[in-house]
Design a protein around this motif. Structure first.
Motif, PDB file in Angstrom:
ATOM      1  N   PRO A 125      18.502 -23.074  13.134  1.00  0.00           N
ATOM      2  CA  PRO A 125      18.116 -22.044  12.160  1.00  0.00           C
ATOM      3  C   PRO A 125      17.832 -20.712  12.851  1.00  0.00           C
ATOM      4  CG  PRO A 125      16.496 -23.838  12.252  1.00  0.00           C
ATOM      5  CD  PRO A 125      17.547 -24.179  13.213  1.00  0.00           C
ATOM      6  N   ILE A 151      15.599 -18.515  12.353  1.00  0.00           N
ATOM      7  CA  ILE A 151      14.199 -18.191  12.669  1.00  0.00           C
ATOM      8  C   ILE A 151      13.803 -18.786  14.018  1.00  0.00           C
ATOM      9  CG2 ILE A 151      13.206 -20.176  11.449  1.00  0.00           C
ATOM     10  CD1 ILE A 151      10.946 -18.136  10.637  1.00  0.00           C
ATOM     11  N   GLY A 153      25.002  -9.166   9.991  1.00  0.00           N
ATOM     12  CA  GLY A 153      24.275  -9.621   8.808  1.00  0.00           C
ATOM     13  C   GLY A 153      22.994 -10.362   9.115  1.00  0.00           C
ATOM     14  N   THR A 194      19.337 -11.465   9.706  1.00  0.00           N
ATOM     15  CA  THR A 194      18.111 -10.862   9.186  1.00  0.00           C
ATOM     16  C   THR A 194      16.878 -11.262   9.981  1.00  0.00           C
ATOM     17  OG1 THR A 194      19.108 -11.204   7.034  1.00  0.00           O
ATOM     18  CG2 THR A 194      16.860 -10.441   7.077  1.00  0.00           C
ATOM     19  N   VAL A 195      16.548 -12.546   9.891  1.00  0.00           N
ATOM     20  CA  VAL A 195      15.214 -12.973  10.316  1.00  0.00           C
ATOM     21  C   VAL A 195      15.049 -12.883  11.828  1.00  0.00           C
ATOM     22  CG1 VAL A 195      13.621 -14.889  10.333  1.00  0.00           C
ATOM     23  CG2 VAL A 195      14.919 -14.406   8.314  1.00  0.00           C
ATOM     24  N   LEU A 231      14.242  -6.687   4.377  1.00  0.00           N
ATOM     25  CA  LEU A 231      13.137  -7.644   4.436  1.00  0.00           C
ATOM     26  C   LEU A 231      11.805  -6.925   4.622  1.00  0.00           C
ATOM     27  CD1 LEU A 231      12.692 -10.626   4.317  1.00  0.00           C
ATOM     28  CD2 LEU A 231      12.908 -10.748   6.780  1.00  0.00           C
ATOM     29  N   LEU A 265      25.583  -3.352   3.073  1.00  0.00           N
ATOM     30  CA  LEU A 265      25.711  -4.428   4.061  1.00  0.00           C
ATOM     31  C   LEU A 265      26.780  -5.431   3.636  1.00  0.00           C
ATOM     32  CD1 LEU A 265      24.555  -5.799   6.590  1.00  0.00           C
ATOM     33  CD2 LEU A 265      22.930  -6.952   5.131  1.00  0.00           C
ATOM     34  N   PRO A 280      25.874 -12.199   4.475  1.00  0.00           N
ATOM     35  CA  PRO A 280      24.545 -12.268   5.079  1.00  0.00           C
ATOM     36  C   PRO A 280      23.579 -12.942   4.116  1.00  0.00           C
ATOM     37  CG  PRO A 280      25.428 -10.054   5.252  1.00  0.00           C
ATOM     38  CD  PRO A 280      26.348 -10.811   4.362  1.00  0.00           C
ATOM     39  N   SER A 281      22.689 -13.778   4.643  1.00  0.00           N
ATOM     40  CA  SER A 281      21.841 -14.571   3.752  1.00  0.00           C
ATOM     41  C   SER A 281      20.937 -13.677   2.913  1.00  0.00           C
ATOM     42  CB  SER A 281      21.020 -15.567   4.564  1.00  0.00           C
ATOM     43  OG  SER A 281      20.311 -14.902   5.572  1.00  0.00           O
ATOM     44  N   ILE A 282      20.572 -12.521   3.454  1.00  0.00           N
ATOM     45  CA  ILE A 282      19.680 -11.648   2.691  1.00  0.00           C
ATOM     46  C   ILE A 282      20.394 -11.100   1.452  1.00  0.00           C
ATOM     47  CG2 ILE A 282      20.221  -9.510   3.953  1.00  0.00           C
ATOM     48  CD1 ILE A 282      16.724  -9.837   3.548  1.00  0.00           C
ATOM     49  N   ALA A 305      22.444 -29.014   6.789  1.00  0.00           N
ATOM     50  CA  ALA A 305      21.999 -28.468   8.067  1.00  0.00           C
ATOM     51  C   ALA A 305      22.123 -26.947   8.068  1.00  0.00           C
ATOM     52  CB  ALA A 305      22.811 -29.062   9.217  1.00  0.00           C
ATOM     53  N   GLY A 329      17.239 -24.457   7.339  1.00  0.00           N
ATOM     54  CA  GLY A 329      16.374 -23.511   8.035  1.00  0.00           C
ATOM     55  C   GLY A 329      16.576 -22.077   7.611  1.00  0.00           C
ATOM     56  N   GLU A 330      17.299 -21.883   6.517  1.00  0.00           N
ATOM     57  CA  GLU A 330      17.611 -20.517   6.081  1.00  0.00           C
ATOM     58  C   GLU A 330      16.345 -19.829   5.587  1.00  0.00           C
ATOM     59  OE1 GLU A 330      19.463 -17.699   6.385  1.00  0.00           O
ATOM     60  OE2 GLU A 330      20.962 -19.270   6.545  1.00  0.00           O
ATOM     61  N   THR A 331      16.034 -18.685   6.143  1.00  0.00           N
ATOM     62  CA  THR A 331      14.731 -18.084   5.897  1.00  0.00           C
ATOM     63  C   THR A 331      14.769 -16.884   4.959  1.00  0.00           C
ATOM     64  OG1 THR A 331      14.290 -18.674   8.176  1.00  0.00           O
ATOM     65  CG2 THR A 331      12.656 -17.354   7.082  1.00  0.00           C
ATOM     66  N   ALA A 332      15.728 -15.978   5.173  1.00  0.00           N
ATOM     67  CA  ALA A 332      15.682 -14.684   4.482  1.00  0.00           C
ATOM     68  C   ALA A 332      15.626 -14.814   2.957  1.00  0.00           C
ATOM     69  CB  ALA A 332      16.865 -13.830   4.915  1.00  0.00           C
ATOM     70  N   LEU A 374      12.283 -16.069   1.715  1.00  0.00           N
ATOM     71  CA  LEU A 374      11.200 -15.086   1.750  1.00  0.00           C
ATOM     72  C   LEU A 374      11.263 -14.173   0.542  1.00  0.00           C
ATOM     73  CD1 LEU A 374      11.261 -14.017   5.498  1.00  0.00           C
ATOM     74  CD2 LEU A 374       9.605 -15.472   4.379  1.00  0.00           C
ATOM     75  N   PRO A 388      10.781 -23.018   6.431  1.00  0.00           N
ATOM     76  CA  PRO A 388      10.991 -21.683   7.000  1.00  0.00           C
ATOM     77  C   PRO A 388       9.878 -20.710   6.620  1.00  0.00           C
ATOM     78  CG  PRO A 388      13.003 -22.480   6.020  1.00  0.00           C
ATOM     79  CD  PRO A 388      11.941 -23.448   5.644  1.00  0.00           C
ATOM     80  N   ILE A 417       6.835 -21.424   8.736  1.00  0.00           N
ATOM     81  CA  ILE A 417       7.000 -20.936  10.101  1.00  0.00           C
ATOM     82  C   ILE A 417       6.834 -19.418  10.133  1.00  0.00           C
ATOM     83  CG2 ILE A 417       8.639 -20.712  11.991  1.00  0.00           C
ATOM     84  CD1 ILE A 417       9.892 -23.358  10.798  1.00  0.00           C
ATOM     85  N   PHE A 418       7.503 -18.765   9.190  1.00  0.00           N
ATOM     86  CA  PHE A 418       7.480 -17.304   9.184  1.00  0.00           C
ATOM     87  C   PHE A 418       6.069 -16.786   8.946  1.00  0.00           C
ATOM     88  CE2 PHE A 418       8.183 -13.081   7.462  1.00  0.00           C
ATOM     89  CZ  PHE A 418       9.108 -12.585   8.342  1.00  0.00           C
ATOM     90  N   VAL A 422      17.196 -31.040  11.652  1.00  0.00           N
ATOM     91  CA  VAL A 422      18.558 -30.501  11.775  1.00  0.00           C
ATOM     92  C   VAL A 422      19.369 -31.310  12.786  1.00  0.00           C
ATOM     93  CG1 VAL A 422      19.871 -28.509  12.575  1.00  0.00           C
ATOM     94  CG2 VAL A 422      17.973 -28.180  11.025  1.00  0.00           C
TER      95      VAL A 422
END
Lengths: 328, 348
Positions: free
Chosen positions: A138, A140, A252, A254-255, A284, A305, B182-184, B270, B274-277, B280, B302, B305-306, B331
């Protein structure tokens, strides 16, 4: 004596699909079009939310480097006094992603060469598994590791680079602050793109025509000479494509960037100075404190983006496909 | 009359003497770097590694050049360079795994999996609180994302391999493009399309929707690869027995690819676990167990953790490392499982 023969009617042969097949094809096709629908919706919704900002900011949205939302008493954004320019973050995105590509791609391509042409079979399988596993980490985790473990070492490397290569403009330091710089973020991103660039390069290298490899060896080439004259020319396009795919990923992210980088809203060309950011981490960062009006501006940044990564990824995809199909 | 038996020669295989010599070159390079570090003001691991690389390259080059000529010298230098590249590529993985274990195991305790954080402050001792809410949250988020994205992903793969209609090329392209989102951006999209117009509040299901956008391409591409490996004889046999395409796919092709499709699902999990953005942006976090996906903020690993990281106390950072240890083990287990299933023969 006549005999009546019974001739059975001809069985109807048809290629017309049955109802079940029609339903099946319809369901599968509509499911298959889901990616089109989703991508289209993303574009439409981000555009409709962000359009107002882009319109009111005009070209400043791409060239400006200030981000401050002035909210009027009525709770709406004061379009005259608010500034939403993403230039600082676009520059940051490009710097971090370029550092990632400059560091990560040579390591990945050479690793791919090792895995394809040098590694003994037993080691090869293990190493491929390990590198593929890294792709599943991951983001993070990379952020945490980059902040706590890599950060201090990278700070020391940055000081060395500044000491010996400080005459190059981008390595100059306006202030003595090396912590959490774009350089560190670039290294973290480089590590994050190693698995994907390695696996694409490996795939391309492993498709090198065996007859040409053997021809080179038969002419007395060393392994290096074979790589130089046969494998590199064959794989060049694929490596470029893999590099661009890595670039797209790095842009791309982010974290990991948010965690590692000290996000400061200014255009910063000094890669060793602890200030910078990218578009994704900006979103973010600002999202937590943004009112509903400022979020629209963040949507516009997200749209920028999205388009940027879409362009880079499509180009990469086109290059990889052309290379892996045609060869030469 | 005397006969001579010709023994097969393998001049390209390294003789014991060659092996000893190359090991010697290696050792001498280590010695040079050690001496240089000791004598000159250069110090630290970096100097040691860099000096070793340089002295090994130079020694190896001249050794092979004198022994076998110029071409062999260059060849050996390149071999050394690719060896170093793979060493550099592997180092961060080892370092990451070591760091996670070293820092994370301090945060492990038995009640970690039975309690949540609602009665524990960030600076409480590690033994207080746990990540039950985060594990349940991640489990629910992943399960709902799985329900949405697996059908869509597999249908996409079936379109690409079985129907092969006129959208094949564009869809292939779009799936590829989608995997680079991008995940965000996925998070922002759900925010714009669902949260602001409809729900107006954080909950679990919107998080799952964003995660499925990221999961669909992984599932689709892996399934497509697996379905391509199914021999077309199987499809032809199905059709020759009078099966319609629907029955051929449902009774022959998909069962034959079963384990591969499971692998696709596991790799998808998997990818997003753990995908965070987007988490959040969308789920709102939360410190206590919440099993209702449609109401209330939802904790997840996630997020745990963040927030541990951003809170910044020693205890909360240790908690964050413990959380990442749990996430990483999860994972890795998934990854190994996928490898195990993927290595089995198709059709079993």
């Amino acid at each position: 004596m006549s005999e009546t023969r019974v001739i059975p009617a001809k069985r109807e042969l048809t290629t017309k699909p049955r109802l079940s097949d029609k339903v099946f094809r319809g369901v599968v096709t509509s499911g298959g079009l889901s990616s089109l629908v989703i991508l289209g919706l993303i574009f439409v919704f981000l555009l409709s939310e962000g359009f107002q900002t882009i319109k009111s900011q005009g070209l400043y949205f791409l060239t400006g480097s200030q981000w401050n939302a002035v909210v009027t008493d009525a709770g709406t954004i004061d379009t005259k006094q608010s500034h939403f320019g993403i230039a600082a973050m676009l520059v940051g995105t490009l710097i971090c992603a370029s550092i990632a590509v400059i560091i990560g791609v040579p390591i990945s391509v050479l690793s791919a060469i090792f895995l394809t042409f040098y590694a003994p079979a037993s080691i090869k399988k293990l190493m491929i598994t390990i590198i593929d596993l890294m792709a599943a980490f991951p983001s993070i985790l990379f952020g945490l590791w980059g902040f706590f473990v890599l950060g201090p070492s990278a700070e020391y490397w940055a000081k060395l680079i500044h000491k010996y290569l400080g005459f190059i403009p981008i390595f100059q330091m306006p202030a003595d602050f090396y912590t959490r710089s774009p350089f560190v973020a670039g290294i973290v991103l480089a590590i994050m793109i190693i698995p994907i660039v390695t696996s694409i390069s490996r795939e391309i290298f492993s498709q090198t025509p065996l007859d040409r490899i053997q021809a080179a060896y038969a002419l007395g080439a060393t392994r290096w000479a074979m790589l130089k004259t046969v494998a590199f020319p064959y794989a060049r396009g694929g490596i470029v494509g893999g590099t661009m795919l890595g670039l797209g990923r790095a842009m791309g992210e982010t974290v990991a960037v948010y965690t590692v980088l000290n996000i400061v809203y200014q255009i910063n060309w000094h890669v060793l100075l602890g200030a910078g950011g990218n578009v994704a981490s900006l979103i973010l960062l600002k999202f937590g404190e943004a009112g509903p009006a400022e979020v629209k501006a963040l949507m516009a940044a997200g749209l920028a983006l999205f388009i940027l990564t879409l362009i880079v990824n499509s180009a990469a995809d086109a290059i990889v496909n052309r290379t892996s199909k045609g060869g030469r | 009359m005397s006969t001579t038996t010709v023994k097969p020669q393998k001049p390209w295989v390294a003789s014991p003497k060659d092996r000893v010599e190359s090991v010697l070159v290696f050792i001498v390079a280590i010695a040079i770097s050690a001496v240089t570090v000791a004598v000159t003001p250069m110090k630290g691991k970096l100097a040691y590694v860099a000096l070793f690389f340089i002295s090994y390259l130079v020694l190896d080059y001249f050794f092979n050049r004198i022994k076998r000529g110029k071409a062999a010298g260059i060849d050996s230098v390149f071999r050394a360079i690719v060896g170093m590249a793979i060493a550099i590529a592997i180092t961060p993985i080892v370092s990451i795994l070591a760091a996670v274990w070293q820092r994370g195991h301090k945060g492990l305790h038995l009640s970690l999996f039975t309690t949540d954080m609602h009665s524990a402050a960030p600076s409480d001792p590690i033994i207080n609180g746990g990540l039950l809410h985060a594990i349940i949250g991640t489990g629910l988020l992943v399960a709902f994302a799985l329900v949405i994205s697996v059908p869509l992903g597999i249908l996409t793969a079936l379109y690409l391999t079985e129907i092969r209609g006129r959208f094949t090329r564009p869809i292939k392209f779009l799936v590829q493009a989608m995997s680079g989102i991008p995940s965000i951006v996925a998070g922002l999209f759900i925010l714009a399309a669902i949260v602001y117009p409809f729900t107006k509040a954080y909950n679990g299901i919107v998080g799952s929707l964003a995660l499925s956008i990221l999961m669909i391409p992984t599932v689709a591409r892996t399934s497509e690869e697996v379905l391509r490996l199914i021999p077309s004889e199987l499809r032809e046999a199905g059709v020759a027995l009078g099966g319609t395409q629907w029955r051929t796919v449902a009774m022959v092709v998909v069962p034959a690819a079963r384990s591969g499709l499971v692998t696709a699902m596991i790799l998808g999990i998997a990818r997003i676990a753990g995908e965070t953005a987007p988490i959040l942006l969308l789920t709102g976090g939360g410190d206590s167990v919440n099993t209702n996906m449609f109401h209330g903020s939802m904790g997840s690993l996630p997020f745990y953790i963040f927030s541990g990281l951003t809170t910044g106390t020693d205890e909360s950072i240790t908690r964050a490392w413990a959380g990442i240890l749990v996430l990483l083990v999860f994972v890795i287990v998934l990854f190994v499982l996928a490898r195990f299933l993927g290595n089995r023969k198709v059709g079993k």
